[in-house]
Each structure stands twice: as C-alpha cells, then as structure tokens.
Design a protein around this motif. Sequence first.
Motif, PDB file in Angstrom:
ATOM      1  N   SER A   7      14.443  -5.462   1.499  1.00  0.00           N
ATOM      2  CA  SER A   7      13.426  -4.676   2.193  1.00  0.00           C
ATOM      3  C   SER A   7      13.171  -5.176   3.610  1.00  0.00           C
ATOM      4  O   SER A   7      12.341  -4.613   4.317  1.00  0.00           O
ATOM      5  CB  SER A   7      12.111  -4.704   1.397  1.00  0.00           C
ATOM      6  N   GLY A   8      13.864  -6.248   3.999  1.00  0.00           N
ATOM      7  CA  GLY A   8      13.709  -6.758   5.352  1.00  0.00           C
ATOM      8  C   GLY A   8      12.578  -7.741   5.534  1.00  0.00           C
ATOM      9  O   GLY A   8      12.237  -8.084   6.667  1.00  0.00           O
ATOM     10  N   ALA A  34      17.294 -15.526  -6.284  1.00  0.00           N
ATOM     11  CA  ALA A  34      17.426 -14.227  -6.948  1.00  0.00           C
ATOM     12  C   ALA A  34      16.097 -13.486  -7.096  1.00  0.00           C
ATOM     13  O   ALA A  34      16.052 -12.270  -6.882  1.00  0.00           O
ATOM     14  CB  ALA A  34      18.101 -14.416  -8.309  1.00  0.00           C
ATOM     15  N   PRO A  35      14.977 -14.155  -7.431  1.00  0.00           N
ATOM     16  CA  PRO A  35      13.715 -13.405  -7.555  1.00  0.00           C
ATOM     17  C   PRO A  35      13.243 -12.770  -6.245  1.00  0.00           C
ATOM     18  O   PRO A  35      12.371 -11.895  -6.269  1.00  0.00           O
ATOM     19  CB  PRO A  35      12.725 -14.479  -8.037  1.00  0.00           C
ATOM     20  N   LEU A  36      13.802 -13.204  -5.122  1.00  0.00           N
ATOM     21  CA  LEU A  36      13.399 -12.669  -3.815  1.00  0.00           C
ATOM     22  C   LEU A  36      14.390 -11.627  -3.297  1.00  0.00           C
ATOM     23  O   LEU A  36      14.316 -11.217  -2.135  1.00  0.00           O
ATOM     24  CB  LEU A  36      13.279 -13.807  -2.795  1.00  0.00           C
ATOM     25  N   ALA A  37      15.294 -11.163  -4.155  1.00  0.00           N
ATOM     26  CA  ALA A  37      16.317 -10.221  -3.710  1.00  0.00           C
ATOM     27  C   ALA A  37      15.706  -8.932  -3.179  1.00  0.00           C
ATOM     28  O   ALA A  37      16.131  -8.403  -2.144  1.00  0.00           O
ATOM     29  CB  ALA A  37      17.291  -9.921  -4.853  1.00  0.00           C
ATOM     30  N   ALA A  38      14.724  -8.397  -3.881  1.00  0.00           N
ATOM     31  CA  ALA A  38      14.107  -7.142  -3.441  1.00  0.00           C
ATOM     32  C   ALA A  38      13.455  -7.305  -2.079  1.00  0.00           C
ATOM     33  O   ALA A  38      13.560  -6.425  -1.210  1.00  0.00           O
ATOM     34  CB  ALA A  38      13.084  -6.671  -4.476  1.00  0.00           C
ATOM     35  N   GLY A  95      16.916  -4.408 -11.142  1.00  0.00           N
ATOM     36  CA  GLY A  95      15.666  -3.809 -10.702  1.00  0.00           C
ATOM     37  C   GLY A  95      15.450  -3.960  -9.211  1.00  0.00           C
ATOM     38  O   GLY A  95      14.970  -3.036  -8.545  1.00  0.00           O
ATOM     39  N   ALA A  96      15.816  -5.130  -8.667  1.00  0.00           N
ATOM     40  CA  ALA A  96      15.678  -5.347  -7.226  1.00  0.00           C
ATOM     41  C   ALA A  96      16.593  -4.417  -6.440  1.00  0.00           C
ATOM     42  O   ALA A  96      16.211  -3.879  -5.397  1.00  0.00           O
ATOM     43  CB  ALA A  96      15.988  -6.801  -6.897  1.00  0.00           C
ATOM     44  N   LEU A  97      17.812  -4.223  -6.937  1.00  0.00           N
ATOM     45  CA  LEU A  97      18.760  -3.353  -6.243  1.00  0.00           C
ATOM     46  C   LEU A  97      18.348  -1.886  -6.332  1.00  0.00           C
ATOM     47  O   LEU A  97      18.757  -1.074  -5.494  1.00  0.00           O
ATOM     48  CB  LEU A  97      20.160  -3.530  -6.835  1.00  0.00           C
ATOM     49  N   CYS A  98      17.556  -1.553  -7.333  1.00  0.00           N
ATOM     50  CA  CYS A  98      17.147  -0.152  -7.549  1.00  0.00           C
ATOM     51  C   CYS A  98      15.658   0.039  -7.300  1.00  0.00           C
ATOM     52  O   CYS A  98      15.040   0.941  -7.862  1.00  0.00           O
ATOM     53  CB  CYS A  98      17.489   0.278  -8.975  1.00  0.00           C
ATOM     54  N   SER A  99      15.070  -0.789  -6.439  1.00  0.00           N
ATOM     55  CA  SER A  99      13.613  -0.785  -6.281  1.00  0.00           C
ATOM     56  C   SER A  99      13.107   0.197  -5.246  1.00  0.00           C
ATOM     57  O   SER A  99      11.909   0.295  -5.029  1.00  0.00           O
ATOM     58  CB  SER A  99      13.133  -2.196  -5.901  1.00  0.00           C
ATOM     59  N   GLY A 100      13.992   0.942  -4.592  1.00  0.00           N
ATOM     60  CA  GLY A 100      13.559   1.795  -3.500  1.00  0.00           C
ATOM     61  C   GLY A 100      13.253   3.225  -3.878  1.00  0.00           C
ATOM     62  O   GLY A 100      13.075   4.073  -3.001  1.00  0.00           O
ATOM     63  N   GLY A 101      13.190   3.566  -5.157  1.00  0.00           N
ATOM     64  CA  GLY A 101      12.887   4.931  -5.567  1.00  0.00           C
ATOM     65  C   GLY A 101      13.914   5.913  -5.057  1.00  0.00           C
ATOM     66  O   GLY A 101      15.119   5.660  -5.107  1.00  0.00           O
ATOM     67  N   ASP A 102      13.446   7.068  -4.563  1.00  0.00           N
ATOM     68  CA  ASP A 102      14.363   8.085  -4.055  1.00  0.00           C
ATOM     69  C   ASP A 102      15.160   7.562  -2.869  1.00  0.00           C
ATOM     70  O   ASP A 102      16.330   7.903  -2.688  1.00  0.00           O
ATOM     71  CB  ASP A 102      13.591   9.339  -3.644  1.00  0.00           C
TER      72      ASP A 102
END
Length: 352
Positions: A231-232, A223-227, A18-25
């Motif tokens: 995102s910087g 790991a919970p802070l991956a997103a 989910g974190a790796l795919c959290s950026g939408g389009d």
Amino acid sequence: MTTAAGGLDPERLAGLVGALCSGGDQERLREVVLVSSGAIAAGLAPLGLARRPRDLATQQAAASVGQGRLMHAYTEEFGRHGRTVGQVLLTVDDVTRRAHYRNAHRTLRKLLDMRAVPIINENDTVATEEIRFGDNDRLAALVAALVQADLLVLLSDVDALYTGHPSQPGSRKVDEVTDFAQLAEVSVGGVGSAGVGTGGMVTKVEAARIATDAGIPVVLTAAPLAAAALSGEPVGTLFHAAGVRATARLHWLAHATTARGRLHLDAGAVTAVVDRRASLLPAGITRVDGAFTAGDPVDLIDIAGRAVARGLVNYDALELPSLLGRSTGELAATLGPAYEREVIHRDDLVLL
C-alpha cells in the motif's frame, strides 16, 4: 510459508494471500507475481523426513512431493478471494537462451493479462546443481526484471534491514538505501531465516541489488507487514532504484547465468566491446577456454584477466580456434558466407 519443523503453515499462508488480495475491487487491477519457496519443506512430512535433507536427490524427491501440496494450498486460499493462480517452474536454462526467455516472458504476460496470479518457484525436481542458499530471493529479483515490475517486496522474519542483529544493543534500523556503498558497515551475516528454508538477509540484500540495478525499487520487510508495503506505507527498508531500467533479457544474462567458457580478447577488441558497444568478431579473440555450444553464455576476458562482459556465443568451442585473428571477410571468402557472422552480436552482450 512453512513451519520451523517442515510442512506448510496454513495461518501464515492465509495471511500472505490476504495481504496480496487486500485491495478489494482495486486489487483486481493490480498485477501480482508471487515467488514462493516451500516445496521441499512441504514434502518432508509425507516422506517421513525429520529435517531438510542435504543431498540433492532427496531434496528433489521432497520437492516433487511438496510442490503439488504447496500449489493446492495456494489455489484454495487465492480461490477464497476469487483469484485464479498458475504454477510456473523455472530453471536458469529456461531464460538464458533467447527462445526460452521469450517463452517465459510470454507465459507470465498472458497469465497477468488474464488476471491470474503466477506462482513461481525454481524447478527443484530437475535441478542439475545443488539447490543453493537463497535462490528464491535471487529468483524473485530476476523475475521482477523479467516482468518489468513496478516494485519488489522481499519478505523476511525481521521487519527491516538493521546495522547488526536486531537483538544486539546499538543495532539500528536502515530505513532507506540509495547507494549500496552505505551498507559497508552493515553486518547481515546470520540474520534471517534458517532451518528448513534457504533464505537469509545476505541473499535478500543481494536480491535487492539485482532488482535495483534493473530500475526496480525494493521493500524489505516482515511477512505481517506485506499489505502495508504493497500500500506504499513507510515500512521496512526501501532500496531505491538505481540507473536506467535495463532490458530484462540482458539483465538475466548478467545475473542469472553461469558462463560456460571464456574468450580472451586483445586490447582493440576490449575497446570495441566496452567503449564502442560493438559486436565481437573473430579477429579480436586470442584464446578460447571451456566447452560450450552455440547459444551458451561466455565471459569476455581482457588482457589483465578480468571479465569485462558476458554474451551469448554464436559458435561452438570446437569451431572457434581455427577462426581466431581472422576477419569476417576472409572467413566468408574461404569458408562460406555462414562464417561472416559475429562471434557475439552486440544485442547479446552485457557489460559486467
């Protein structure tokens, strides 16, 4: 992505994906490579093993069973986000020889061009050495250099690097690392994952050193802070990139290979290789150690016994002794034009 007792942890795996795919389009424009452990751990329960085995053969058997289960879980989870994954199993030998290295790079590049997510692991099932402590951290850094990544995120079970164990009074978080010399007072032994995994804070710091040497910044966090890291956001510990980005192949040569032999050089050859970045010729070699074949990595040793460079040799070990101290012109005249080549070409040399 495994539980402490072994086996896959669906909740943690879903959180990472989910974190790796959290950026939408926008996420679809992001190129992501995932280096994942867990194959051995995923194979423990199906084989009736209570804990991670110590012997290599049983580790390989567990990896053989677990790798399919691991990839199935990733395929299902990434599929929920509309992403396709591809499995890439690597060994050191796959990327140290020029042709194999180019193939690994080409495969990863094609997967990324086709918007797939390469999921990489060491090929544990055919490893010829012990599966070493922290290999996946090191592998992640080397893969980052191979694909010329913009950022490497190393995930741990603690949120950052600390000056001591996070539970100890007085232990401070290290927000940024601009020079690894500043870590002299940092104690990282014993901090990080244990049990069924092979990682730890020591290996993550070494992985950060490898990646930053290749010009790639590194974020070390939980790991919970991956997103947030992707995102910087200012989370974890940021290791700043150092120096100029090296070519990926030479970076692999310096950090991913084990020398199969040693070539001892005279002072003139050391100066030519180190100061003038010249190719190594037979005339400057005084002794040969080891059993290697053409294309193998070997270390170049100065007169004080120090390894000053590593390179891919163009001759077998058995060929070289009769060539030592002789010029390429002389060798070509007496043995034929094939012997006019360098022992190691400068494009296949990296200084240590």
